[in-house]
Design a protein around this motif. Structure first.
Motif, short mmCIF file in Angstrom:
data_model
loop_
_atom_site.label_atom_id
_atom_site.label_comp_id
_atom_site.label_asym_id
_atom_site.label_seq_id
_atom_site.Cartn_x
_atom_site.Cartn_y
_atom_site.Cartn_z
N PHE A 63 35.63 64.63 42.27
CA PHE A 63 36.63 64.01 41.39
C PHE A 63 37.23 62.82 42.12
CE2 PHE A 63 41.06 63.72 39.73
CZ PHE A 63 40.75 63.40 38.43
N PRO A 65 38.60 59.41 40.58
CA PRO A 65 38.83 58.53 39.44
C PRO A 65 39.07 57.08 39.87
CG PRO A 65 40.80 59.78 39.90
CD PRO A 65 39.73 60.29 40.85
N LYS A 66 39.19 56.23 38.89
CA LYS A 66 39.49 54.83 39.15
C LYS A 66 40.88 54.69 39.72
CE LYS A 66 36.61 53.19 35.31
NZ LYS A 66 36.59 52.44 34.03
N SER A 76 33.12 55.78 40.01
CA SER A 76 34.18 56.74 39.73
C SER A 76 33.55 58.02 39.20
CB SER A 76 35.15 56.17 38.69
OG SER A 76 35.75 54.97 39.17
N TYR A 78 34.25 62.06 37.70
CA TYR A 78 35.20 62.93 37.02
C TYR A 78 34.60 64.33 36.91
CZ TYR A 78 37.68 58.65 35.77
OH TYR A 78 38.35 57.45 35.83
N ARG A 85 38.45 64.81 32.62
CA ARG A 85 37.36 64.00 32.10
C ARG A 85 37.83 62.58 31.87
NH1 ARG A 85 36.55 68.95 28.53
NH2 ARG A 85 38.10 67.90 27.23
N GLU A 86 36.92 61.65 31.96
CA GLU A 86 37.29 60.25 31.78
C GLU A 86 37.68 59.97 30.34
OE1 GLU A 86 35.50 55.77 32.76
OE2 GLU A 86 34.20 57.55 32.83
N TRP A 92 44.87 58.66 35.54
CA TRP A 92 44.56 59.04 36.92
C TRP A 92 44.56 57.82 37.84
CZ3 TRP A 92 45.19 63.78 38.19
CH2 TRP A 92 44.91 64.82 37.31
N ASP A 93 44.89 56.64 37.29
CA ASP A 93 44.92 55.45 38.13
C ASP A 93 45.99 55.55 39.22
OD1 ASP A 93 43.18 54.80 36.18
OD2 ASP A 93 44.36 53.18 35.29
#
Length: 864
Positions: A63, A65-66, A76, A78, A85-86, A92-93
């Motif tokens: 995991f 994320p961006k 990235s 997920y 999930r994206e 999640w930035d």
């Protein structure tokens, strides 16, 4: 004969009930075609098993994320978990900024200790608390330093995130736990499993192997966040996570149908070591929970990781709310402990063990429990952190500070015992006052509402302490003792209140008589009925007929002349002028309810026929007053429980209003002193003692910062309460010294009798001097008085103590020589009755405690 078994139809009933129960349990619920609670629970178990399989199959950095730490060439990644999930759209930035702030707090603690890492070498003790079960609180501030511009929020599609879930509502405007303020209060109540017992007693197989529970532990916490946008005590939620005791790091999260927080928690850790240990722990604990869910599908459809405290908010119709990920760093103990010689970490462990399992070992003062926290909401997109170093001065804001659970419970025990002692002091004072008010003369001076207000609060305290002793087993003994003391205070207060109510019953009857007399005065005259007058001053029983409105002891009004008819009409008893309270009560008891005679009832006009209801009862039932008291107390309890969820300003105003109303318990006594024109109603030790004792709980909650209810100190409000009580006491002092109606306009009420008048010789013709002071000029008593006494005074024998009483008398035509406070104090030495008899003040006051009659002529006396 052997006992016979039940009839065969009894077995049929049991079988029928079992069949019906099975039918209703397995059938779809009405109003929801095709829905079954069992199917819903089975589906939730399958989904939970899938989430656990995903956790077992993932590795570190699966995991990722961006974020601002990602370059354009990095991929990235997920997880296939709800909320991770994206496509779910969670923000999640800011996860990288969240981890960066958490690492900053952890490094700050290590820098202060001078020991890196905190845990030292493997097998050594930690320099922070390993068991962090306790309560901490402080202030939080919104963190926006990582943002370019303002916070952004992406709209979320709940149907796409969690398909098949019937949410209570979809609009994000109705989501709860959405903190919009810039600053507020934060409190954490952490619960950690007991690992210092059985697990810690096990010996590792090798020196390099850690004992069970030393590396990582499961932890739960209840977090309360409050700001200006929240109501009541703020947003309260339940967190589940893990604790690394050596480093003092905690990672917790909420879990719901739209966020599988507990299953993705290891991927939110800071290092590979934390990921592996948390994954290993959760694999074992979550597996047990999932198996329990699969085995209890028929009975339990609740979410075992619900974030709603004391309620299953994530049930069949869950309510959407903001999710939270929380990182907590345990602070180092106090500097006093670090200054001790020897192994500080070992000493800290001994303190923890002694607190957990007390053996009486001598230990230094237990340091406070301190923590710092970073809070991130991945769906609502905001980030909060506790207020403290390095951004704020430690003297002003020191993150979250509190105490371990053992210390907190010990303090509650002590304070409850101290409050029990306060209640016992109130009982002693009330007992002294009840003993002093042993005669109707004194009881008649006491205000019923003053005692009732105190009794009302004591009843509320008893209810609260009884509930606390029944629901909090950790503090059961002390809560039970305080509850028993409150019960004794209520019992004694009810008894004294009943006595006051019964003694003052004739006064209420007289007031009702006056109201009926005023009503009769507005009606046409009626034919007179026979009036039976009790014997008075040696007269025999008389039987007369009078005209005009007559108010009887039973409350009837009769009028107009008519011949007496003793055989046909009921007698009406009127008390004599020499009657006292007991005689009034006896006559009223003997009087029956007056009914209009049948021979004159048809003669009365229908429109003007007097209504003789409501009837005046001689002594009202105290049970009616008791029922009113219970209903008022119940209403107050429900209103106070409802005030918990009110907005903070409204709830604060309600608390201040109720407190001010309660602390006004001397106002009814001041009013009664004015109405009855009496000065000495209550003992001064009762007034001072009750004022001080009933202010002590306010001092605890308004002045002590770490009180058991975690209320904010407010010394201004407490000073106002003390001043308000002080003003009431001084008014009572002024009423006793200067008179009950001192400072009030005379036109507000009828003029009362002054027992301490200024005596002048020129009032002899007007009957102003008391009997015994008016003597013939040739009298030997007067000559002896003028010879032995100083000018301006006369002597008389007090009929009570038979001692000489010197009374200052102003000569005829002369001005008052003593005025002001000196003259007032001189007049306090004697008392003059309306029948012009003079006595020592102390003698007559003692006499009037038992009987409101003149000791010489038996004339009724006004109350003192």
């Amino acid at each position: 004969m052997p006992p016979q078994g039940p009839p065969p139809q009894e077995y049929s009933r049991v079988i029928l009930i079992i069949v019906l129960f099975f039918f209703f349990w397995t059938s779809p619920e009405q109003g929801q075609p095709g829905f079954s609670a069992h199917d819903y629970a089975a589906e939730r178990s399958v989904q939970t098993r899938h989430k656990l399989d995903v956790l077992n199959a993932t590795r570190w950095q699966d995991f990722s994320p961006k974020g601002p730490n990602k370059t354009g060439y990095e991929v990235s990644r997920y997880l296939n978990l709800t909320g991770f999930r994206e496509d779910d759209g969670f923000i999640w930035d800011r996860l990288y900024a969240f981890k960066k702030r958490a690492a900053m707090f952890r490094d700050a603690i290590r820098g202060e200790s001078g020991r890196a890492p905190l845990e030292g070498k493997q097998g050594q003790h930690s320099y922070v608390y390993e068991n962090i079960t306790g309560v901490v609180r402080g202030r939080w501030v919104r963190q926006t330093n990582d943002l370019v511009g303002s916070e952004t929020h992406r709209p979320l599609n709940l149907s796409a995130i969690s398909p098949g879930i019937d949410w209570a509502y979809q609009s994000e405007d109705n989501w709860t736990r959405n903190v919009t303020g810039q600053e507020g209060k934060l409190m954490l109540r952490i619960e950690e499993k007991d690992v210092l017992g059985d697990k810690a007693s096990k010996t590792p197989k090798s020196e390099t192997e850690e004992a069970p529970g030393k590396e990582i532990r499961e932890v739960k916490a209840t977090m309360t966040i409050q700001d200006e946008s929240s109501s009541g005590d703020g947003y309260e939620m339940r967190l589940h996570g893990v604790h690394w005791p050596k480093t003092g790091s905690l990672l917790m999260t909420t879990t719901s149908e739209k966020f599988a927080g507990i299953f993705g928690l290891p991927h939110l850790a800071h290092s590979v070591r934390e990921f592996e240990t948390s994954k290993m722990l959760l694999n074992g604990t979550l597996e047990k929970v999932v198996e329990k869910m699969e085995n209890s599908q028929w009975f339990n459809q609740a979410n075992p990781w619900s974030s709603t405290p004391d309620a299953q908010g994530d049930g069949i119709f869950p309510q959407p709310h903001c999710e939270y990920v929380v990182y907590v760093q345990v602070d180092l103990p106090g500097l006093d402990l670090l200054a001790l010689p020897g192994d500080h970490a070992k000493m800290l462990e001994q303190i923890e063990r002694e607190l957990r399992y007390p053996n009486g070992a001598p230990l230094p003062a237990v340091p406070n429990l301190g923590m710092s926290a970073v809070i991130f909401s991945p769906d609502c997109g905001f980030m909060l952190e506790s207020k403290g170093p390095p951004d704020y001065s430690r003297k002003l804001h020191n993150h979250l500070v509190g105490s371990k659970q053992e210390i907190w419970l010990h303090d509650i025990h002590n304070w409850l015992l101290m409050y029990g002692a306060v209640l016992f002091g109130q009982i002693i004072l009330l007992k002294f006052q009840s003993k002093d008010a042993s005669t109707p003369s004194i009881v008649g001076r006491v205000s019923l509402y003053t005692i009732a207000m105190m009794l009302m609060v004591d009843g509320f305290i008893f209810s609260a302490l009884s509930l606390l002793s029944a629901t909090a087993p950790n503090i059961f003994p002390s809560a039970l003792i305080a509850s028993f003391a409150a019960l004794m205070s209520v019992a004694l207060g009810v008894r004294f209140t009943g006595a006051v109510y019964r003694v003052q019953e004739p006064e209420r009857i007289e007031r009702l008589r006056a109201e009926l007399a005023a009503e009769v005065a507005r009606r046409p005259f009626l034919p007179a009925l026979p009036i039976i007058t009790p014997p008075s001053a040696g007269n025999s029983l008389t039987h007369t007929a009078v005209s005009g409105p007559i108010l009887t002891a039973a409350g009837a009004d009769i009028a107009s002349p008519a011949p007496p008819q003793p055989a046909a009409t009921p007698p009406i008893i009127i008390p004599s002028d020499q009657d006292i309270d007991a005689e009034i009560a006896g006559n009223v008891n003997a009087a029956s309810t007056v009914q209009i005679p049948t021979q004159i009832a048809p003669l009365l006009p229908t429109t003007n026929r007097p209504q003789l209801t409501p009837q005046i009862r001689p002594i009202s039932n105290f049970g009616a007053i008791y029922v009113k008291f219970v209903l008022t107390l119940t209403l107050f309890l429900f209103l106070s429980l409802s005030a918990i969820s009110w907005p903070v300003p409204l709830r604060t105003a309600y608390i201040h209003f109720i407190s001010l109303l309660y602390l006004s318990f001397w106002l009814p006594q001041i009013r009664r002193n004015v109405i009855r024109n009496c000065r000495k109603a209550l003992l001064w030790k009762f007034i001072i003692g009750q004022s001080v004792l009933r202010l002590l709980p306010f001092a605890y909650f308004y002045l002590k910062a770490d009180n058991m209810l975690f209320s904010e100190p407010d010394w201004r409000a407490f000073a106002f309460y003390v001043g308000w009580i002080w003003i009431q006491i001084w008014v009572l002092v002024a009423q006793e010294i200067l008179g009950p109606r001192w400072g009030l306009p005379n036109k507000w009420m009828d003029e009362g009798w002054d027992y301490h008048p200024v005596l002048r010789e020129d009032n002899v013709e007007a009957g102003g001097l008391p009997i015994g002071l008016v003597q013939n000029s040739s009298s030997s008593t007067l000559k002896r008085s003028e010879k032995n006494n100083s000018p301006g005074t006369r002597s008389i024998d007090c009929a009570i103590c038979m001692q000489i009483l010197e009374v200052p008398v102003i000569a005829s035509g002369a001005e008052a020589g003593s005025s002001g406070v000196v003259g007032m104090l001189a007049r306090r030495q004697y008392m003059v009755t309306p029948c012009r008899h003079v006595f020592h003040s102390t003698c007559l006051e003692g006499w009037m405690r038992f009987r409101l009659q003149c000791p010489i002529c038996r004339e009724n006396l006004p109350p003192l």
